[in-house]
Design a protein around this motif. Sequence first.
Motif, PDB file in Angstrom:
ATOM      1  N   ALA A 130       0.813  -1.219   0.000  1.00  0.00           N
ATOM      2  CA  ALA A 130       0.000   0.000   0.000  1.00  0.00           C
ATOM      3  C   ALA A 130       0.846   1.269   0.000  1.00  0.00           C
ATOM      4  CB  ALA A 130      -0.944  -0.005   1.204  1.00  0.00           C
ATOM      5  N   GLU A 182      -7.407   4.156  -2.748  1.00  0.00           N
ATOM      6  CA  GLU A 182      -7.339   4.613  -1.357  1.00  0.00           C
ATOM      7  C   GLU A 182      -7.881   6.030  -1.226  1.00  0.00           C
ATOM      8  OE1 GLU A 182      -4.170   5.148   2.348  1.00  0.00           O
ATOM      9  OE2 GLU A 182      -3.415   4.801   0.320  1.00  0.00           O
ATOM     10  N   SER A 214      -5.683   5.823   5.088  1.00  0.00           N
ATOM     11  CA  SER A 214      -6.018   4.516   5.654  1.00  0.00           C
ATOM     12  C   SER A 214      -4.999   4.176   6.727  1.00  0.00           C
ATOM     13  CB  SER A 214      -5.998   3.437   4.568  1.00  0.00           C
ATOM     14  OG  SER A 214      -4.676   3.241   4.086  1.00  0.00           O
ATOM     15  N   TRP A 232      -9.487   4.175   9.246  1.00  0.00           N
ATOM     16  CA  TRP A 232      -9.430   5.427   8.485  1.00  0.00           C
ATOM     17  C   TRP A 232      -9.419   6.600   9.445  1.00  0.00           C
ATOM     18  CZ3 TRP A 232      -8.825   4.765   3.323  1.00  0.00           C
ATOM     19  CH2 TRP A 232      -9.203   3.526   2.800  1.00  0.00           C
ATOM     20  N   ALA A 250      -2.129  -3.935   0.517  1.00  0.00           N
ATOM     21  CA  ALA A 250      -3.221  -3.050   0.110  1.00  0.00           C
ATOM     22  C   ALA A 250      -4.556  -3.783   0.042  1.00  0.00           C
ATOM     23  CB  ALA A 250      -2.913  -2.432  -1.254  1.00  0.00           C
ATOM     24  N   ILE A 256      -7.546  -2.279   1.892  1.00  0.00           N
ATOM     25  CA  ILE A 256      -8.003  -1.041   1.246  1.00  0.00           C
ATOM     26  C   ILE A 256      -8.890  -1.378   0.053  1.00  0.00           C
ATOM     27  CG2 ILE A 256      -7.259   1.013  -0.035  1.00  0.00           C
ATOM     28  CD1 ILE A 256      -4.645   0.904   1.618  1.00  0.00           C
TER      29      ILE A 256
END
Length: 456
Positions: free
Chosen positions: A74, A87, A110, A277, A312, A315
């Motif tokens: 990510a 994202e 995130s 988040w 990732a 996400i």
Amino acid sequence: MDNIIPLFGSKQASENVIIDKLNKEPVSPDCAYRLVKDQLIDEGNARQNMATFCQTYMEPEATKLMAETFEKNAIDKSEYPSTAEVEQACVNIIADLWNAPDKEKMIGTSTVGSSEACMLGGMAMKFKWRDEAVKRGVDLTKQRPNLVISSGYQVCWEKFCVYWDIDLRTVPMDEEHMSLDAEKVMDYVDEYTIGIVGILGITYTGKYDDIQALDKKVEAFNKETGRELGIHVDAASGGMFAPFVTPELEWDFRLKNVVSINTSGHKYGLVYPGIGWIIWKDRKDLPEKMVFNVSYLGGEMPTMAINFSRSASQIIGQYYNFYRFGFDGYKEIHKRTRKVAMKVSEAIEQTDLFDIYNNGDNIPIICYKLKEDADVNWNLYDLADRLQMRGWQVPAYPLPEDLDNIIIQRFVCRGDFAMNSANALIKDIHAAIKELNAANVSMHANEGKHTQGFTH
């Protein structure tokens, strides 16, 4: 040759799977899979875990997509620009749900769950307070800065205060105020207060702090003192629930002094653990020193998260849900979950044995205690034992300080908890109570108050 030997006739099947050091020889993948999976066989069924807020079901298409993206890092936005775009799309969607007034000014990221998000929100408040305090001529060496929050806080806030050398000032809850008492909160504020945390969904009970009332108190304080004291909302539980079910409730960026909000995507965002988040309403509330421009694999990119390399996949799982469900999809899932929770709560109340603290109306959490005049020879720990015999994992634990003489039990109803499951749970609750009444004995009568089961 390994493929000829039956799995349970193999050398590995005769040995302990839990090892203290690496075996010399490798194991075939099918053997390793089967034996490691069997090692976990005595654990509870996640779908029957009524203790955790964390999501225990996602659609097969979502899990497939996440499995296909495990290898994406990510942090590497130059190598995976589409993932970075996804994202940012999630940040934009959440900011819209939380009524951010200006998308050009807001900023967010995130995180690995809400705990990291809380750390970032707390750090931003501390650095902003320090810069403001220097301008006001406050002696930074006189005492440590402090953070004000209700005693129903989640442990990540205690960690934050320990890690960053901050005093945690807790506003005690009482039975009349099972959340932050807005009338008392400013008594805990002084010139060393970095900010106030409001909780939208207290872990213990599911109650919401009255963020609107808190905002009015902070606004009056700021006008009187010239301060810019801000509110961070820990919306780990409610941040992905309230916008869909009670959009009229003002707790978010519609309030002037709410500067930052965090949530757990893996709770009512309906994603597997762990994704969180955090969003700041205005970039000015995120000190520049917390944003790093990192050179990574040939590219320059800003990052504000504490963690660096991570998959990732969570996400992408969050974005799948946003794209797949839409506003109305989330709304229908959450409304149905709340309806199920209230049915379970009603069934528990009808036994006339329990006082209900939270019936699932605001958020689908059911919380109750055994009535003081309940004529039974068992307690909530015994009930938890009986329910666990049927697979249900239900925590029993004392409330926080000043209420820790009260033992409560809590059910968390998640998006995958349907009405048929609720009916089965209600049936098992009635059966467990009947068995306990007939048994006329308690396994926990002489134990002190303690936590039984996971309460996060």
